[in-house]
Write an enzyme that holds these catalytic residues in place. Structure first.
Site: not given
Ligand code: FE
Ligand code: MN
Length: 348
Positions: A122, A131, A91, A195, A125, A229
């Site tokens: 991004e 997390y 990411e 992606e 993500h 995505e």
């Molecule tokens: Fe992406």
């Molecule tokens: Mn992403």
């Protein structure tokens, strides 16, 4: 590279003067309106309507399940960790390429509006994997170093990054055919391969656990990431096809062959990754099915680029299409309802 940002002409800008890339001095990249590329603006609105934050998703059940020694086999723990390890840095790679390579080159303001939104997604993500890793008390050193310590992950990341180096070179001139081909290859390396292909075996793996009500908070986040995505990829393919339409000389037969080979090699790297993650298979998932799925996904990408299909594989996971077609109202596993969307439902 584009340097038209601050060369303002005194004439008013009309939409028909705008181009995706290599705008001349009659176009100012600071002026969004009049919008020419409505699809780019619409992708921006769709991205905003899908806004979410990792910290809103409860990880309580995931924490309980992960602590339970009997809840996962060693093989299941291995593939879950490999998936997090891959995404945790991939990411960031995508975000860096976007900001450092793509944003510099694309000087159309409505496309840049979407790129700014995507860059923030991004970051969200990356935050999600931070997390998840923290919530499950996984070894952070192990997870975030996997991209240099696990060969199958390293090879995928190296492959994506191989088409960034050429673009970061200040001497690349997208006004030449060779320069623009380098840039289009970079866009394909990130939007279509990273992606659009490399992420999908991770999605299918994690969502297989979600279908069994395992790791529900993680899987809810994976679903949101998948939804984001799929917009990133659709924007990217639209971007690529519009650049080709405006600069048809780049899409010549040798370059098409190069791109077919580029994507086929990526599918091979994904096969190697599947073998490393799933040496003996787990419930409902094995290397053969993952390979079939990656080939099926790759063929869909070839079609979108108007290139011939290469594999003709069946989709071994038809339930994935339902997840991808998910509307915003509720998430697939019905863990809870998140509603940022204020306008109409998304069309996929
Ligand atoms: Fe992406
Ligand atoms: Mn992403």
């Amino acid at each position: 590279m584009s340097n038209s940002c601050f060369r303002m002409s005194k004439e008013r800008i009309t939409a028909d003067k705008k181009k995706i890339i290599n705008n001349d001095r009659t176009v100012d990249c600071n002026q969004l309106v009049p919008i020419k590329y409505k699809w780019a603006w619409n992708f921006y609105l769709d991205g905003c309507a899908n806004h979410w934050m990792p910290s809103e998703v409860s990880m309580q059940r995931d924490i309980e399940q992960w602590k339970d020694a009997k809840a996962f086999t060693a093989e299941e723990r291995h593939i879950v960790k490999r998936t997090f390890g891959f995404f945790a840095t991939a990411e960031t790679l995508v975000g860096n390429n976007l900001v450092l390579a793509v944003y510099r080159m694309i000087d159309n303001p409505e496309c840049r509006q979407y790129l700014l939104r995507q860059a923030f997604e991004e970051a969200i993500h990356v935050h999600a994997f931070q997390y998840i890793v923290q919530s499950l008390s996984l070894d952070e050193g192990e997870m975030f170093n996997m991209y240099r310590e696990v060969e199958a992950i390293y090879n995928k990341d190296q492959y994506a990054m191989s088409c960034t180096d050429g673009i970061l070179d200040q001497n690349v001139d997208t006004k030449t055919k060779e320069g623009l081909q380098k840039f289009v290859k970079n866009l394909i390396g990130f939007y279509v391969i990273t992606e659009g292909i490399f992420f999908y075996s991770g999605f299918v793996t994690m969502l297989s656990f979600g279908r069994q009500n395992r790791l529900p908070g993680t899987c809810e986040q994976i679903q949101y990431i998948l939804r984001d995505e799929s917009i990133h990829m659709n924007f990217g393919i639209e971007l690529i096809n519009n650049i080709i339409a405006e600069n048809p000389e780049v899409w010549d037969e040798p370059f098409k062959e190069e791109i077919i080979g580029f994507i086929r090699t990526a599918v091979g790297l994904e096969h190697k990754y599947a073998e490393e993650c799933l040496p003996n298979g787990i419930l409902g998932l094995n290397t053969y099915l993952l390979k079939e799925y990656v080939q099926y996904i790759a063929d869909r990408r070839f079609e979108r680029l108007n290139l011939p299909k290469q594999y003709n594989s069946e989709n071994p996971f038809p339930w994935m299409s339902e997840v991808i077609d998910l509307k915003k109202e509720k998430n697939f596993f019905e863990t809870r309802v998140t509603e940022y969307q204020t306008g109409g439902a998304l069309e996929w």
